[in-house]
Design an enzyme around this catalytic site. Structure first.
Site, PDB file in Angstrom:
ATOM      1  N   LYS A 180      11.710 -10.677   6.354  1.00 48.03           N
ATOM      2  CA  LYS A 180      10.995  -9.263   6.517  1.00 48.03           C
ATOM      3  C   LYS A 180      11.159  -8.977   8.071  1.00 48.03           C
ATOM      4  CE  LYS A 180       8.335  -8.897   2.448  1.00 48.03           C
ATOM      5  NZ  LYS A 180       7.336  -9.216   2.001  1.00 48.03           N
ATOM      6  N   ARG A 190       9.431  -1.588  -6.566  1.00 46.52           N
ATOM      7  CA  ARG A 190       8.740  -1.224  -4.984  1.00 46.52           C
ATOM      8  C   ARG A 190       8.073  -2.397  -4.377  1.00 46.52           C
ATOM      9  NH1 ARG A 190       4.178  -1.746  -5.612  1.00 46.52           N
ATOM     10  NH2 ARG A 190       3.868  -1.871  -3.451  1.00 46.52           N
ATOM     11  N   CYS A 249      -2.511  -0.919   0.178  1.00 44.61           N
ATOM     12  CA  CYS A 249      -1.096  -0.712  -0.610  1.00 44.61           C
ATOM     13  C   CYS A 249      -1.123  -1.953  -1.724  1.00 44.61           C
ATOM     14  CB  CYS A 249       0.036  -0.885   0.574  1.00 44.61           C
ATOM     15  SG  CYS A 249       1.584  -0.236  -0.702  1.00 44.61           S
ATOM     16  N   ASP A 255       6.627  -4.439   5.660  1.00 47.21           N
ATOM     17  CA  ASP A 255       8.095  -4.236   5.260  1.00 47.21           C
ATOM     18  C   ASP A 255       9.253  -4.314   6.459  1.00 47.21           C
ATOM     19  OD1 ASP A 255       6.290  -2.170   3.561  1.00 47.21           O
ATOM     20  OD2 ASP A 255       8.524  -2.124   2.856  1.00 47.21           O
ATOM     21  N   LYS A 280       3.059   0.010   4.976  1.00 47.21           N
ATOM     22  CA  LYS A 280       2.615   1.126   4.202  1.00 47.21           C
ATOM     23  C   LYS A 280       1.629   2.150   5.237  1.00 47.21           C
ATOM     24  CE  LYS A 280       3.318   2.511   1.204  1.00 47.21           C
ATOM     25  NZ  LYS A 280       4.447   3.333   0.870  1.00 47.21           N
TER      26      LYS A 280
END
Ligand code: RUB
Length: 314
Positions: A231, A16, A126, A195, A206
């Protein structure tokens, strides 16, 4: 590990974090190619690799690092004239992606550390390798820093973060996500990962990141996002939206309890969107930029200039 095992581990979150997902997916593609027999049929090889790429792409929908990395590796493979050329290109592109991804993290860490003053208290959310890299680099430079880390329900990625911070002897305070606003007065700045970043500079990260940014804005604390250029999501220029992953309800409420509550619906979105107005800076390997320069990154680094965009509409 086989490609299917890697895909399974990404789906079940044993692998992850947007950067790691991309690197592991690319390694899986490269290793998968090695398991295929040499037949001399370039088209068949490319077809099989496209199929394998599709399996990886189907694992998690939000981290744009995954499709970007696969596209970087597969783009030139698709036009190779021989099977051997396709294999060579795939190997070279995969190795280059993994190398550049690691180099990007080092550059982000160096730049990010410059923005963490000696004596400061940093909040993070996160478990982001890019964000933690900056904190660890600041510590390595001898700065006296403290970290406030969230729990990150329901997967508790905060435990990974506090383990790393503890291993590096960084004084850390750990708290539940809903205490973020109360903690704001005790911190100096926020550093998180990403992300996906859209063309208008919004950051997908997150779930809970947008609440942190809102509270930081209210408390006049800076919010720094750390993100490798892969990203950034170029297809948002074409109006595509980032899909926010929704995971199973039993990650939040056990099935046996849910079964007793027929009128209760559980929602489990695992990412959220922080508008550019709540972000002070995005630190990439290409530099520390204000969020509204996202298009520049897409054009200069990812090659999505106006010509490429027009081709998309032809
Ligand atoms: C991870 C997460 C991280 C980003 C950036 O979510 O939101 O902040 O992926 O991480 P999940 P990195 O645990 O659901 O994958 O900087 O390591 O790429």
């Amino acid at each position: 590990m086989t490609l299917l095992q890697t895909a399974e581990q990404i789906q079940t979150m044993q692998i992850r974090g947007a950067g790691k997902i991309a690197r592991e997916a690319v390694s899986a593609l490269r290793d998968h190619a090695e398991t295929l027999p040499h037949t001399g049929d370039a088209a068949a090889f490319i077809r099989e690799m496209e199929h394998a790429a599709g399996i990886l792409l189907g694992t998690r929908p939000t981290a744009v690092s995954l499709p970007n990395a696969i596209q970087m590796v597969m783009r030139d493979v698709r036009t190779a004239r021989t099977e051997e050329a396709a294999r060579r290109i795939l190997r070279e592109k995969a190795d280059a992606f993994i190398w550049s991804s690691r180099t990007a993290l080092d550059r982000i860490a160096a730049m990010g550390a410059n923005h963490i003053p000696d004596g400061s208290v940093v909040m993070t959310h996160c478990n982001s390798k890019a964000a933690l890299g900056c904190i660890l680099e600041a510590k390595r430079q001898g700065k006296n820093i403290e970290v406030y880390a969230t729990e990150v329900r329901p997967w508790n990625q905060g435990r990974l973060t506090i383990k790393t911070l503890n291993d590096n002897e960084i004084p850390t305070t750990y708290f539940v996500d809903s205490a973020v606003r109360s903690m704001m007065k005790e911190i100096d700045l926020v550093i998180v990962g990403a992300d996906a970043i859209t063309v208008n500079g919004a950051v997908v990260n997150k779930v809970g990141t947008s609440q942190i940014a809102l509270c930081a804005n209210e408390a006049r604390k800076n919010v720094i996002v750390t993100a490798e250029t892969y990203k950034f999501a170029p297809r948002t220029i074409l109006g595509e939206l980032i899909q926010i992953e929704e995971r199973a309800q039993n990650e939040v409420l056990p099935d046996e309890i849910a079964a007793t509550l027929p009128f209760v619906r559980v929602k489990n979105p695992v990412f959220d969107v922080t508008p550019a107005d709540y972000i002070d800076m995005i630190i990439t390997e290409a530099g520390a930029l204000p969020p509204h320069l996202a298009y520049t990154i897409m054009r200069e680094y990812l090659g999505w200039g106006l010509d490429e965009l027009q081709n998309q509409f032809l």
